[in-house]
Structure formats: C-alpha cells, structure tokens
Write a protein that holds these residues in place. Sequence first.
Motif, PDB file in Angstrom:
ATOM      1  N   VAL A 138      -3.006  -6.236  11.647  1.00 24.68           N
ATOM      2  CA  VAL A 138      -1.819  -6.138  11.208  1.00 24.68           C
ATOM      3  C   VAL A 138      -2.202  -4.884   9.982  1.00 24.68           C
ATOM      4  O   VAL A 138      -1.250  -4.186   9.948  1.00 24.68           O
ATOM      5  CB  VAL A 138      -1.260  -7.970   9.958  1.00 24.68           C
ATOM      6  CG1 VAL A 138       0.142  -6.983   9.479  1.00 24.68           C
ATOM      7  CG2 VAL A 138      -0.373  -8.190  11.529  1.00 24.68           C
ATOM      8  N   TYR A 139      -3.172  -5.387   9.115  1.00 19.69           N
ATOM      9  CA  TYR A 139      -3.679  -4.624   7.992  1.00 19.69           C
ATOM     10  C   TYR A 139      -4.644  -2.888   8.763  1.00 19.69           C
ATOM     11  O   TYR A 139      -3.879  -1.954   8.264  1.00 19.69           O
ATOM     12  CB  TYR A 139      -4.767  -5.258   7.361  1.00 19.69           C
ATOM     13  CG  TYR A 139      -4.620  -6.588   6.000  1.00 19.69           C
ATOM     14  CD1 TYR A 139      -3.675  -6.093   5.390  1.00 19.69           C
ATOM     15  CD2 TYR A 139      -4.396  -7.618   6.251  1.00 19.69           C
ATOM     16  CE1 TYR A 139      -3.766  -6.352   4.011  1.00 19.69           C
ATOM     17  CE2 TYR A 139      -3.994  -8.653   5.471  1.00 19.69           C
ATOM     18  CZ  TYR A 139      -3.314  -7.817   4.508  1.00 19.69           C
ATOM     19  OH  TYR A 139      -2.862  -8.431   3.537  1.00 19.69           O
ATOM     20  N   VAL A 142      -2.844   0.226   7.559  1.00 17.72           N
ATOM     21  CA  VAL A 142      -3.633   1.382   7.145  1.00 17.72           C
ATOM     22  C   VAL A 142      -2.747   2.557   7.464  1.00 17.72           C
ATOM     23  O   VAL A 142      -2.675   3.624   6.899  1.00 17.72           O
ATOM     24  CB  VAL A 142      -4.994   1.183   6.885  1.00 17.72           C
ATOM     25  CG1 VAL A 142      -5.760   2.165   6.407  1.00 17.72           C
ATOM     26  CG2 VAL A 142      -4.925  -0.642   6.127  1.00 17.72           C
ATOM     27  N   HIS A 143      -3.161   2.009   8.902  1.00 19.07           N
ATOM     28  CA  HIS A 143      -3.040   3.521   9.732  1.00 19.07           C
ATOM     29  C   HIS A 143      -1.223   3.681   9.270  1.00 19.07           C
ATOM     30  O   HIS A 143      -1.063   5.681   9.521  1.00 19.07           O
ATOM     31  CB  HIS A 143      -2.756   3.010  11.106  1.00 19.07           C
ATOM     32  CG  HIS A 143      -2.449   4.295  12.213  1.00 19.07           C
ATOM     33  ND1 HIS A 143      -1.155   4.359  12.633  1.00 19.07           N
ATOM     34  CD2 HIS A 143      -3.180   4.903  12.908  1.00 19.07           C
ATOM     35  CE1 HIS A 143      -0.850   5.581  13.685  1.00 19.07           C
ATOM     36  NE2 HIS A 143      -2.398   6.194  13.530  1.00 19.07           N
ATOM     37  N   GLU A 144      -0.215   3.212   9.431  1.00 17.33           N
ATOM     38  CA  GLU A 144       1.240   4.099   9.489  1.00 17.33           C
ATOM     39  C   GLU A 144       1.191   4.282   7.977  1.00 17.33           C
ATOM     40  O   GLU A 144       1.754   4.946   8.094  1.00 17.33           O
ATOM     41  CB  GLU A 144       2.443   2.878   9.767  1.00 17.33           C
ATOM     42  CG  GLU A 144       2.107   1.906  10.802  1.00 17.33           C
ATOM     43  CD  GLU A 144       2.926   2.959  11.934  1.00 17.33           C
ATOM     44  OE1 GLU A 144       3.794   3.712  11.758  1.00 17.33           O
ATOM     45  OE2 GLU A 144       2.356   3.222  12.691  1.00 17.33           O
ATOM     46  N   GLY A 150       3.054   7.979   6.920  1.00 18.15           N
ATOM     47  CA  GLY A 150       3.257   8.437   5.357  1.00 18.15           C
ATOM     48  C   GLY A 150       4.570   6.722   4.705  1.00 18.15           C
ATOM     49  O   GLY A 150       5.054   6.897   4.411  1.00 18.15           O
ATOM     50  N   TRP A 151       3.780   5.672   5.103  1.00 19.72           N
ATOM     51  CA  TRP A 151       4.655   4.840   5.084  1.00 19.72           C
ATOM     52  C   TRP A 151       4.251   4.927   3.631  1.00 19.72           C
ATOM     53  O   TRP A 151       3.165   4.618   3.185  1.00 19.72           O
ATOM     54  CB  TRP A 151       3.932   3.323   5.453  1.00 19.72           C
ATOM     55  CG  TRP A 151       4.896   2.764   6.028  1.00 19.72           C
ATOM     56  CD1 TRP A 151       5.852   3.907   7.317  1.00 19.72           C
ATOM     57  CD2 TRP A 151       4.719   1.709   7.312  1.00 19.72           C
ATOM     58  NE1 TRP A 151       6.007   3.115   8.385  1.00 19.72           N
ATOM     59  CE2 TRP A 151       5.101   2.037   8.297  1.00 19.72           C
ATOM     60  CE3 TRP A 151       4.001   0.707   7.083  1.00 19.72           C
ATOM     61  CZ2 TRP A 151       5.528   0.858   9.942  1.00 19.72           C
ATOM     62  CZ3 TRP A 151       4.194  -0.357   8.447  1.00 19.72           C
ATOM     63  CH2 TRP A 151       5.116  -0.583   9.544  1.00 19.72           C
ATOM     64  N   ARG A 152       5.440   4.722   2.360  1.00 18.97           N
ATOM     65  CA  ARG A 152       5.213   4.828   1.964  1.00 18.97           C
ATOM     66  C   ARG A 152       6.470   3.507   0.500  1.00 18.97           C
ATOM     67  O   ARG A 152       7.367   2.536   1.251  1.00 18.97           O
ATOM     68  CB  ARG A 152       5.915   5.702   0.086  1.00 18.97           C
ATOM     69  CG  ARG A 152       4.517   6.305   0.259  1.00 18.97           C
ATOM     70  CD  ARG A 152       3.122   7.065  -0.157  1.00 18.97           C
ATOM     71  NE  ARG A 152       1.598   7.383  -0.109  1.00 18.97           N
ATOM     72  CZ  ARG A 152       1.310   7.664   1.475  1.00 18.97           C
ATOM     73  NH1 ARG A 152       1.491   6.631   2.118  1.00 18.97           N
ATOM     74  NH2 ARG A 152       0.420   8.982   1.219  1.00 18.97           N
ATOM     75  N   ALA A 209       5.943  -0.681   2.386  1.00 22.12           N
ATOM     76  CA  ALA A 209       5.120  -0.753   2.848  1.00 22.12           C
ATOM     77  C   ALA A 209       4.636  -2.150   1.217  1.00 22.12           C
ATOM     78  O   ALA A 209       3.444  -3.352   2.176  1.00 22.12           O
ATOM     79  CB  ALA A 209       3.879   0.682   1.916  1.00 22.12           C
ATOM     80  N   ALA A 210       5.565  -1.702   0.514  1.00 17.87           N
ATOM     81  CA  ALA A 210       5.244  -3.750  -0.247  1.00 17.87           C
ATOM     82  C   ALA A 210       5.168  -4.801   0.517  1.00 17.87           C
ATOM     83  O   ALA A 210       5.142  -5.875   0.381  1.00 17.87           O
ATOM     84  CB  ALA A 210       6.336  -3.543  -1.236  1.00 17.87           C
TER      85      ALA A 210
END
Length: 277
Positions: free
Chosen positions: A225-226, A230-232, A237-239, A243-244
Amino acid sequence: MIMNGFPSMAALCYVLSTALYGVYLFRQKDVLQKAGFILAASGFGIHTLDILFDFFRLGYLPLVNLRNTFGIASWSIALVFILFRLKTKIKVMGIYAAPLVTLVYIASLNLPDISRETSGVFKSSWLVLHVIMAFIGEAALAMACGAGILYLIQEHAIKSKKRGFFYSRLPSLEQLDAAGYTSIVVGFTVFTVGLIVGLVYAKMVWHRFADWDPKEIWTGISWLVYAALVHERIAAGWRGRRAAIMAIAAFALLLFSFLGVNMWIGGHHGGFVQWKM
C-alpha cells in the motif's frame, strides 16, 4: 527485577511536553513550543538511557512483551519527532507527536512486565537492527499520518466561511503536504530496510526468508500500500487531500499489522505483544 527512576523521569518530561504544546496551540507563544521541544528531547534522552540500562542488564533488546513493544514504539516516535522538528519549520507538529509519545509510553508503564524464556536469537545484532529499523520507519509513517490529519483540518478551516480556530495556528497546506510526503518517503525507505534485514535474519535462523506468518502477510500488504502511495505521488502527482487520506488509511492498516494481527490472529510474532500473565 532491578528498578530505576528513568521511566518516571521520562514520563514526567513527556507529560510536561504535551501540556506545553497544548498551551502553545492556544497561546501561540514561541517560548512554549521551544520548552515543549526541550522537554520532549529530555524525555527521549532519559528514555534512551532506560532502554540501554535494560539492554545491558538483560543482555538482549528488551522486546519480549507488549510493555516492551510500546516502550520501543514511543521511543521511536520521539526520535523521529525530534529529527522532524530539527529539519523542518513546522513547530506545531508537537501537538500531535508529544501526546502520541506520552500516551504510548504511559500505556507501556501500566502494562505488566511479563517475563519470557528467551533464546540466543534475541541477542543477535541482526534482530536488534531489524526491530529498530522497522520501528523507526513506522514512527516516520506515523508522522506522515499526523501531517495528513493536520492537512485535512487546515483544509476544512480554509474552505469554511468562518476560518476559525485552526486556520491561523496550522501551517499552509503546501507545508503540510511536503512534510507528509517527506515523512512517507523516509519512513517507507527505513521500513523497507528493516524488512530486508528481517528476511536475512529469518534465513539465518530458520533457513527460510519467510514463514507466511499472519504478521508477515499483513506487513507485506501494508508495504505494498505504501509502495503504491509513493509511486502514485511520483508518477501520477498525487497531492493534497487524496494523499493525506491515503497516508492516514495506510497507517491504520500498518497499525493493524503491527498490533492487531499479533493480538487477535496470532503467529510467531505474538510473543512481542503478550500482556497477560
């Protein structure tokens, strides 16, 4: 059992640190957060001495029951928080980290110190490295979870008509997002190294890299999952909010694999969370 005053002194420092960060949240006086940080660092130093005291007294890392496990967990969170505070300008993270350290540490002191028959494997430097790296990695991921929680609180404050209590007291969304991302990258990297050391250690002791123990399976799921998170973040560009939320959800899963699996499902890691006589 030889008693020392380190646990009480460390607990007092952690409690006072939590209280000062709580007051800082309301009063916003810089001297309060500085004093809170100094007390947290002092508690960590005393806590470290206590762990070393037990290590040299017993001859192995004190990690044979739930009391020890919580103690090492709180020590790891305190260490990561101190490093986080020294490397970033986010002063308010103490309102999350200090209570977390205090809660876990005081919980450890109120659990029975159950004796277990130990073998030579507990004296292995590979085991010590595996455990310490895994705990520090998980502590960094706990900080990422905290950054995610603060991000969602600040986002809600910004979007509301009356920005309210937290808006002026929390960092910008960009700072919280960057702090969460850094914590995830560092935590995931250290956690991965800890798992690799664990695989090598298992091969040396049991002549196989894995035993498909429930703890190993769920830890592997958490790692995936982690890795996906990180990949995404890098590739897609997950932000921000997504991401939170993922950082919080991923840590909840990691917490289950760390504690829930051992207590409720079982496996050869179960002894580390033994808490009943």
